[in-house]
Scaffold this motif. Sequence first.
Motif, PDB file in Angstrom:
ATOM      1  N   MET A 113     -16.704 -10.225  12.003  1.00 42.27           N
ATOM      2  CA  MET A 113     -16.043  -9.024  11.478  1.00 42.27           C
ATOM      3  C   MET A 113     -14.582  -9.309  11.092  1.00 42.27           C
ATOM      4  O   MET A 113     -14.070  -8.788  10.104  1.00 42.27           O
ATOM      5  N   LYS A 114     -13.916 -10.156  11.887  1.00 46.57           N
ATOM      6  CA  LYS A 114     -12.519 -10.478  11.605  1.00 46.57           C
ATOM      7  C   LYS A 114     -12.367 -11.216  10.278  1.00 46.57           C
ATOM      8  O   LYS A 114     -11.308 -11.181   9.661  1.00 46.57           O
ATOM      9  N   LYS A 115     -13.426 -11.895   9.855  1.00 50.29           N
ATOM     10  CA  LYS A 115     -13.378 -12.605   8.575  1.00 50.29           C
ATOM     11  C   LYS A 115     -13.566 -11.650   7.391  1.00 50.29           C
ATOM     12  O   LYS A 115     -13.104 -11.921   6.289  1.00 50.29           O
ATOM     13  N   ILE A 116     -14.269 -10.529   7.644  1.00 47.34           N
ATOM     14  CA  ILE A 116     -14.535  -9.555   6.581  1.00 47.34           C
ATOM     15  C   ILE A 116     -13.364  -8.589   6.407  1.00 47.34           C
ATOM     16  O   ILE A 116     -13.023  -8.214   5.283  1.00 47.34           O
ATOM     17  N   LEU A 117     -12.732  -8.205   7.509  1.00 48.52           N
ATOM     18  CA  LEU A 117     -11.671  -7.194   7.466  1.00 48.52           C
ATOM     19  C   LEU A 117     -10.544  -7.516   6.477  1.00 48.52           C
ATOM     20  O   LEU A 117     -10.103  -6.618   5.749  1.00 48.52           O
ATOM     21  N   PRO A 118     -10.053  -8.758   6.417  1.00 45.91           N
ATOM     22  CA  PRO A 118      -8.962  -9.037   5.457  1.00 45.91           C
ATOM     23  C   PRO A 118      -9.320  -8.746   4.007  1.00 45.91           C
ATOM     24  O   PRO A 118      -8.429  -8.470   3.189  1.00 45.91           O
ATOM     25  N   LEU A 119     -10.625  -8.765   3.684  1.00 51.09           N
ATOM     26  CA  LEU A 119     -11.061  -8.478   2.326  1.00 51.09           C
ATOM     27  C   LEU A 119     -10.605  -7.083   1.890  1.00 51.09           C
ATOM     28  O   LEU A 119     -10.222  -6.875   0.727  1.00 51.09           O
ATOM     29  N   PHE A 120     -10.604  -6.126   2.819  1.00 52.74           N
ATOM     30  CA  PHE A 120     -10.224  -4.751   2.484  1.00 52.74           C
ATOM     31  C   PHE A 120      -8.734  -4.632   2.151  1.00 52.74           C
ATOM     32  O   PHE A 120      -8.333  -3.745   1.403  1.00 52.74           O
ATOM     33  N   SER A 121      -7.927  -5.533   2.698  1.00 54.94           N
ATOM     34  CA  SER A 121      -6.501  -5.533   2.361  1.00 54.94           C
ATOM     35  C   SER A 121      -6.276  -5.902   0.904  1.00 54.94           C
ATOM     36  O   SER A 121      -5.285  -5.489   0.297  1.00 54.94           O
ATOM     37  N   TYR A 122      -7.201  -6.684   0.356  1.00 54.70           N
ATOM     38  CA  TYR A 122      -7.098  -7.071  -1.055  1.00 54.70           C
ATOM     39  C   TYR A 122      -7.771  -6.052  -1.966  1.00 54.70           C
ATOM     40  O   TYR A 122      -7.248  -5.722  -3.028  1.00 54.70           O
ATOM     41  N   LEU A 123      -8.926  -5.532  -1.542  1.00 51.74           N
ATOM     42  CA  LEU A 123      -9.630  -4.530  -2.349  1.00 51.74           C
ATOM     43  C   LEU A 123      -8.818  -3.246  -2.491  1.00 51.74           C
ATOM     44  O   LEU A 123      -8.841  -2.600  -3.540  1.00 51.74           O
ATOM     45  N   PHE A 124      -8.111  -2.880  -1.416  1.00 51.26           N
ATOM     46  CA  PHE A 124      -7.305  -1.655  -1.441  1.00 51.26           C
ATOM     47  C   PHE A 124      -5.818  -2.003  -1.371  1.00 51.26           C
ATOM     48  O   PHE A 124      -5.035  -1.322  -0.710  1.00 51.26           O
ATOM     49  N   HIS A 125      -5.455  -3.064  -2.079  1.00 50.62           N
ATOM     50  CA  HIS A 125      -4.045  -3.430  -2.168  1.00 50.62           C
ATOM     51  C   HIS A 125      -3.288  -2.270  -2.806  1.00 50.62           C
ATOM     52  O   HIS A 125      -3.807  -1.599  -3.713  1.00 50.62           O
ATOM     53  N   PRO A 126      -2.069  -1.988  -2.343  1.00 52.76           N
ATOM     54  CA  PRO A 126      -1.299  -0.843  -2.883  1.00 52.76           C
ATOM     55  C   PRO A 126      -1.152  -0.844  -4.397  1.00 52.76           C
ATOM     56  O   PRO A 126      -1.020   0.225  -5.004  1.00 52.76           O
ATOM     57  N   ILE A 127      -1.196  -1.999  -5.016  1.00 56.88           N
ATOM     58  CA  ILE A 127      -1.031  -2.071  -6.465  1.00 56.88           C
ATOM     59  C   ILE A 127      -2.171  -1.373  -7.208  1.00 56.88           C
ATOM     60  O   ILE A 127      -2.003  -0.915  -8.345  1.00 56.88           O
ATOM     61  N   PHE A 128      -3.336  -1.235  -6.543  1.00 53.85           N
ATOM     62  CA  PHE A 128      -4.499  -0.610  -7.185  1.00 53.85           C
ATOM     63  C   PHE A 128      -4.577   0.904  -6.963  1.00 53.85           C
ATOM     64  O   PHE A 128      -5.364   1.582  -7.631  1.00 53.85           O
ATOM     65  N   ILE A 129      -3.817   1.421  -6.017  1.00 59.02           N
ATOM     66  CA  ILE A 129      -3.931   2.837  -5.649  1.00 59.02           C
ATOM     67  C   ILE A 129      -3.641   3.790  -6.816  1.00 59.02           C
ATOM     68  O   ILE A 129      -4.387   4.760  -7.026  1.00 59.02           O
ATOM     69  N   PRO A 130      -2.584   3.570  -7.615  1.00 61.23           N
ATOM     70  CA  PRO A 130      -2.364   4.465  -8.771  1.00 61.23           C
ATOM     71  C   PRO A 130      -3.564   4.484  -9.730  1.00 61.23           C
ATOM     72  O   PRO A 130      -3.923   5.540 -10.259  1.00 61.23           O
ATOM     73  N   LEU A 131      -4.178   3.318  -9.934  1.00 62.89           N
ATOM     74  CA  LEU A 131      -5.349   3.245 -10.809  1.00 62.89           C
ATOM     75  C   LEU A 131      -6.518   4.011 -10.213  1.00 62.89           C
ATOM     76  O   LEU A 131      -7.194   4.776 -10.919  1.00 62.89           O
ATOM     77  N   PHE A 132      -6.765   3.844  -8.916  1.00 60.13           N
ATOM     78  CA  PHE A 132      -7.859   4.562  -8.259  1.00 60.13           C
ATOM     79  C   PHE A 132      -7.657   6.068  -8.358  1.00 60.13           C
ATOM     80  O   PHE A 132      -8.602   6.815  -8.643  1.00 60.13           O
ATOM     81  N   GLY A 133      -6.435   6.536  -8.106  1.00 60.59           N
ATOM     82  CA  GLY A 133      -6.151   7.966  -8.190  1.00 60.59           C
ATOM     83  C   GLY A 133      -6.348   8.505  -9.589  1.00 60.59           C
ATOM     84  O   GLY A 133      -6.895   9.596  -9.781  1.00 60.59           O
ATOM     85  N   THR A 134      -5.924   7.726 -10.590  1.00 60.53           N
ATOM     86  CA  THR A 134      -6.069   8.151 -11.987  1.00 60.53           C
ATOM     87  C   THR A 134      -7.530   8.205 -12.400  1.00 60.53           C
ATOM     88  O   THR A 134      -7.958   9.150 -13.075  1.00 60.53           O
TER      89      THR A 134
END
Length: 201
Positions: free
Chosen positions: A1-22
């Motif tokens: 699980m510890k190997k999978i968790l860091p993936l979410f830090s990249y998938l939901f990197h703050p740089i993508f949040i404006p795009l997701f909201g839009t």
Amino acid sequence: MKKILPLFSYLFHPIFIPLFGTIFYLFFIPNYFEFNQKYLLLIQILIITIFIPISFYYLLRTLGKVDSMMVSELSQRKIPLIIQAVLIVTLIQKSITIDRVPELFFFFFGGLISTLLTLIFLFGKIKASIHMIGISSLTAFVVGLSLHNQVNFIYYIAFLILMNGVIASSRLAMKAHTNIELGIGFLVGLIPQVALGFFWL
């Protein structure tokens, strides 16, 4: 699980949040935008919130001002946050205006407030999790859209609430933040969105 968790830090990197909201605003709720208008707006968001910041990141990395995309060091965060604030101001002045898209305007304005608060905390040597700022602000925005448009987004909201926990766990697994820093980030992202919600809900 510890190997999978860091993936979410990249998938939901703050740089993508404006795009997701839009994307959520344009394609998941009823609106008056035509097909080509939606994609024109998306392209503007992509350029200003993703492509330009990435270009600045590589410039700053070349100059030795940052060492990774996560920008974990306090001393490395000031310039990226200032750049982010300037880009958001540009967006809400030129493209995401209050008369054209009020919901998105307040989403981005809330993001600007969160960015400025994070900068203020930096000068006090307080580190807030920018990942938590991003995901909590997106969650609040989707909840607001659901209430405003009377649309049942219960599954999306449940997923985003889950992602708040998963991303927090991810940041802990990567030893990037403490529990306090995650809590501060969550509140810095959430409170401006909730407060500004009174202006458009």
